[in-house]
Design an enzyme around this catalytic site. Structure first.
Site, PDB file in Angstrom:
ATOM      1  N   HIS A  21     100.376 -41.034  78.040  1.00 35.94           N
ATOM      2  CA  HIS A  21      99.537 -40.076  78.591  1.00 35.94           C
ATOM      3  C   HIS A  21      98.451 -40.738  79.328  1.00 35.94           C
ATOM      4  CE1 HIS A  21      96.447 -40.681  75.716  1.00 35.94           C
ATOM      5  NE2 HIS A  21      97.345 -40.154  74.593  1.00 35.94           N
ATOM      6  N   HIS A  24      96.136 -43.381  77.861  1.00 38.89           N
ATOM      7  CA  HIS A  24      96.802 -44.843  77.815  1.00 38.89           C
ATOM      8  C   HIS A  24      96.826 -45.381  79.352  1.00 38.89           C
ATOM      9  CE1 HIS A  24      99.375 -42.728  74.614  1.00 38.89           C
ATOM     10  NE2 HIS A  24      98.457 -43.273  74.345  1.00 38.89           N
ATOM     11  N   CYS A 129      93.512 -41.592  57.082  1.00 38.02           N
ATOM     12  CA  CYS A 129      93.750 -40.628  58.253  1.00 38.02           C
ATOM     13  C   CYS A 129      94.927 -41.192  58.899  1.00 38.02           C
ATOM     14  CB  CYS A 129      92.708 -40.481  59.117  1.00 38.02           C
ATOM     15  SG  CYS A 129      93.172 -39.922  60.652  1.00 38.02           S
ATOM     16  N   CYS A 132      94.591 -42.042  62.712  1.00 33.82           N
ATOM     17  CA  CYS A 132      93.814 -43.281  62.973  1.00 33.82           C
ATOM     18  C   CYS A 132      94.387 -44.526  62.471  1.00 33.82           C
ATOM     19  CB  CYS A 132      92.507 -43.042  62.789  1.00 33.82           C
ATOM     20  SG  CYS A 132      91.550 -41.881  63.367  1.00 33.82           S
ATOM     21  N   CYS A 146      89.525 -35.286  60.058  1.00 39.10           N
ATOM     22  CA  CYS A 146      89.178 -36.311  61.046  1.00 39.10           C
ATOM     23  C   CYS A 146      88.904 -35.484  62.306  1.00 39.10           C
ATOM     24  CB  CYS A 146      90.422 -37.321  61.167  1.00 39.10           C
ATOM     25  SG  CYS A 146      90.011 -38.451  62.598  1.00 39.10           S
ATOM     26  N   HIS A 149      91.743 -36.351  64.834  1.00 34.78           N
ATOM     27  CA  HIS A 149      93.196 -35.811  64.409  1.00 34.78           C
ATOM     28  C   HIS A 149      92.885 -34.564  63.401  1.00 34.78           C
ATOM     29  CE1 HIS A 149      93.846 -39.970  65.409  1.00 34.78           C
ATOM     30  NE2 HIS A 149      94.476 -39.520  66.005  1.00 34.78           N
ATOM     31  N   LYS A 298      89.180 -31.522  74.726  1.00 31.28           N
ATOM     32  CA  LYS A 298      89.717 -32.951  74.121  1.00 31.28           C
ATOM     33  C   LYS A 298      91.351 -32.688  74.354  1.00 31.28           C
ATOM     34  CE  LYS A 298      90.132 -35.764  70.214  1.00 31.28           C
ATOM     35  NZ  LYS A 298      91.476 -35.605  69.981  1.00 31.28           N
ATOM     36  N   LYS A 301      98.292 -31.999  72.306  1.00 32.72           N
ATOM     37  CA  LYS A 301      99.433 -31.402  72.463  1.00 32.72           C
ATOM     38  C   LYS A 301      99.251 -29.983  72.274  1.00 32.72           C
ATOM     39  CE  LYS A 301     102.360 -35.095  71.207  1.00 32.72           C
ATOM     40  NZ  LYS A 301     103.045 -35.714  69.975  1.00 32.72           N
TER      41      LYS A 301
HETATM   42  N1  MSP Z   1      97.569 -48.932  68.253  1.00 32.21           N
HETATM   43  C1  MSP Z   1      96.361 -48.847  68.254  1.00 32.21           C
HETATM   44  C2  MSP Z   1      95.688 -49.863  69.075  1.00 32.21           C
HETATM   45  C3  MSP Z   1      96.126 -51.254  68.391  1.00 32.21           C
HETATM   46  S1  MSP Z   1      95.228 -52.498  69.475  1.00 32.21           S
HETATM   47  C4  MSP Z   1      95.541 -53.834  68.496  1.00 32.21           C
HETATM   48  C5  MSP Z   1      96.044 -47.429  69.024  1.00 32.21           C
HETATM   49  N2  MSP Z   1      97.125 -46.907  69.786  1.00 32.21           N
HETATM   50  S2  MSP Z   1      96.799 -45.628  70.776  1.00 32.21           S
HETATM   51  O1  MSP Z   1      98.172 -45.038  71.306  1.00 32.21           O
HETATM   52  O2  MSP Z   1      96.226 -44.560  70.114  1.00 32.21           O
HETATM   53  O3  MSP Z   1      95.991 -45.804  72.014  1.00 32.21           O
HETATM   54  C6  MSP Z   1      94.611 -45.939  71.708  1.00 32.21           C
HETATM   55  C7  MSP Z   1      94.023 -46.291  73.195  1.00 32.21           C
HETATM   56  O4  MSP Z   1      94.538 -45.354  74.286  1.00 32.21           O
HETATM   57  C8  MSP Z   1      92.677 -46.034  73.338  1.00 32.21           C
HETATM   58  O5  MSP Z   1      91.792 -47.069  72.842  1.00 32.21           O
HETATM   59  C9  MSP Z   1      92.219 -45.908  74.756  1.00 32.21           C
HETATM   60  O6  MSP Z   1      92.383 -47.089  75.242  1.00 32.21           O
HETATM   61  C10 MSP Z   1      93.431 -45.151  75.217  1.00 32.21           C
HETATM   62  N3  MSP Z   1      92.991 -43.605  75.074  1.00 32.21           N
HETATM   63  C11 MSP Z   1      93.919 -42.471  74.293  1.00 32.21           C
HETATM   64  N4  MSP Z   1      93.252 -41.363  74.703  1.00 32.21           N
HETATM   65  C12 MSP Z   1      92.160 -41.677  75.575  1.00 32.21           C
HETATM   66  C13 MSP Z   1      91.578 -40.665  76.347  1.00 32.21           C
HETATM   67  N5  MSP Z   1      91.559 -39.343  76.170  1.00 32.21           N
HETATM   68  N6  MSP Z   1      90.726 -41.256  77.282  1.00 32.21           N
HETATM   69  C14 MSP Z   1      90.855 -42.639  77.600  1.00 32.21           C
HETATM   70  N7  MSP Z   1      91.294 -43.635  76.927  1.00 32.21           N
HETATM   71  C15 MSP Z   1      91.944 -43.117  75.875  1.00 32.21           C
HETATM   72  O7  MSP Z   1      94.775 -46.901  68.885  1.00 32.21           O
END
Ligand code: MSP
Length: 476
Positions: A21, A24, A129, A132, A146, A149, A298, A301
């Site tokens: 999304h 990421h 959680c 997380c 959380c 979540h 925020k 889904k």
């Molecule tokens: N798998 C762990 C990370 C492990 S690193 C060794 C994780 N994955 S995640 O799929 O949840 O991705 C989290 C990351 O996605 C955040 O740290 C950020 O980089 C990005 N984002 C997820 N949602 C976001 C927003 N709403 N806005 C900006 N970036 C965010 O955590």
């Protein structure tokens, strides 16, 4: 100042329980901009991204789809690979934590920490959680949920786990962050995030449970196959194992870990302590950005407001999407985005600003039949000191403002000189001043919108300059 000849940067590895999304996309595009910028400066870059595939959350998602965890991971990680290809992300490697070589290095690493005496067995009693993949305390929760979540139930857990002596590293970590001369020094950026980590460290920290008794989807603890390694211990190591898997050990330690703010603690405390324990050199810098909010909310889904990268590409094109992500990058505060704001920004900056300037000058150059067009130059840190510093600090909106300031100054100059009324030598003279500036703008924009930049460079360095269709058609 940018001195590194080798520049190793990473994004978080994303959980495969979800489709890619805009969140990421935010981190990945930002990292790509930096990777391209460093390549432009002549650095040897290793840019890593990938997927985090173990743990309870991924296993649950696979079960829902009636797939084995491995088959599920294979499918979802492919979505990430495709999404990044579509956005022209120039990662040098894509790591998956189910890669057997990664698993082997993780086992060796944890064994080393165990042999050092930094791991012990104890009873864990507390809350977890799954969203997380993190043990939480009462102070992390809001009304028992959380905040990240709220739809998930917090799990109560009582089990025998292996613990990592994280608390032992509290003082060395504080010193490593605060003291620039400390041999383990590392930077946390932006500055507010550094303060956040330091103040939490100073209140004292507990040891960390690093194994799970009832989560079979993970790497077994080498000395006790009844337990698997905690998913974060496994995931963080991807940054290190990737250098071994790809034979790029000379890139270690990482120059920059780019992460979202919610995983700052894992990267600045747990990760650094793991490496200290194993006697492995530490990463030099962690930058944590904030979050995108969608129309003030925020993204979730259940609200149905999730923005996917492929939908952005359909509407704004690849470079349009990259530009919109960069210009709204949540540097220190959360950044509110919406389709409406994106379209307005696209029209104002790309269709009208850059696109219009390029079209105007190309039309005049075609009319003047310019014969020896300028050559593309080079970006150097001395010539573009401020711009380079903005990029180095991930202040993308400042770097872009610097470029758009140039664009609007050129627009004004064109309006003032009214070149459409000029003929012959006078027009050529005018264009010979303006074209190098266009080329400079395209070079500065290359990390952000690479395909468009190269298109502009080709157009204005061709033996005959021609008008082309609009770079960014206006959207209504
Ligand atoms: N798998 C762990 C990370 C492990 S690193 C060794 C994780 N994955 S995640 O799929 O949840 O991705 C989290 C990351 O996605 C955040 O740290 C950020 O980089 C990005 N984002 C997820 N949602 C976001 C927003 N709403 N806005 C900006 N970036 C965010 O955590």
């Amino acid at each position: 100042m940018i001195m590194a000849e080798k520049f190793y940067l990473t994004t978080p590895i994303y959980y495969v329980n979800d489709v890619p999304h805009i969140g990421h996309t935010c981190t990945t595009v930002a990292a790509d901009i930096l990777a391209r910028f460093h390549r432009q400066l002549g650095d040897q870059v290793f840019f890593l991204t990938g997927t985090d595939e173990h743990g309870a959350k991924v296993a649950q998602a696979a079960e829902k789809e009636n797939l084995t965890p491995q088959a599920f991971c294979d499918r979802v990680s492919e979505n990430f690979i495709k999404a990044w290809k579509q956005l022209n992300i120039s990662n040098d490697y894509f790591i998956r934590t189910t890669n057997p070589a990664h698993k082997k290095f993780v086992s060796e690493f944890i064994q080393k920490v165990y042999d050092k005496g930094d791991i012990y067995k104890a009873k864990y009693e507390g809350s977890y959680c799954i969203g997380c993949e993190k043990f939480v305390t009462e102070t992390d929760l809001v009304n028992g949920k959380c905040p990240l979540h709220p739809a998930d139930e917090i799990q109560k857990q009582i089990e025998e786990n292996y613990f990592f002596k994280l608390s032992k590293y509290t003082k060395p970590l504080i010193k490593a962050i605060e003291d620039k001369n400390d041999q383990n020094h590392y930077q946390i950026s932006p500055p507010a995030k550094k303060e956040e980590v330091l103040s939490k460290l100073k209140t004292g920290i507990d040891d960390l449970s690093i194994s799970r008794a009832n989560v079979p989807w993970g790497i077994p603890i080498p000395w006790d196959n009844n337990q698997t390694i905690y998913v974060w211990f496994d995931a963080l190591l991807n940054y290190y194992t990737a250098t071994k898997i790809t034979d790029r050990e000379e890139y270690w330690p990482t120059n920059l870990h780019l992460v979202g703010k919610e995983i700052l603690w894992f990267h600045t405390v747990i990760w650094e302590a793991m490496l200290l324990s194993a006697g492995v050199p530490r990463p030099k810098k962690v930058f944590a950005h904030s979050f995108y909010m969608i129309d003030g909310q925020k993204m979730s889904k259940s609200i149905g407001n999730v923005i996917k990268p492929e939908d952005l590409v359909i509407k704004y094109g690849v470079d349009g999407t990259r530009y919109l992500i960069a210009s709204s990058f949540p540097y220190s505060d959360d950044s509110d985005v919406s389709w409406k704001k994106f379209t307005e920004k696209y029209n104002a900056d790309l269709a009208n600003g850059l696109g219009n300037l390029v079209a105007r000058v190309a039309k005049l150059a075609e009319k003047a039949e310019i014969k020896n067009p300028a050559k593309s130059g080079k970006i150097t840190e001395t010539k573009f000191k401020n711009y380079c510093e903005f990029l180095e600090k991930l202040q993308f909106s400042d770097a872009l403002a610097f470029i758009w300031d140039k664009i609007s100054r050129m627009d004004k100059e064109i309006d003032k000189n009214q070149p459409w009324k000029l003929e012959g030598e006078k027009l050529v003279e005018f264009l010979e001043r303006v074209i190098p500036e266009i080329l400079e703008i395209s070079l500065l924009l290359e990390p952000f919108i690479p395909t468009t930049s190269i298109k502009i460079q080709k157009q204005f360095t061709a033996p005959t300059i021609k008008s082309e269709p609009p770079l960014f058609p206006r959207l209504y």
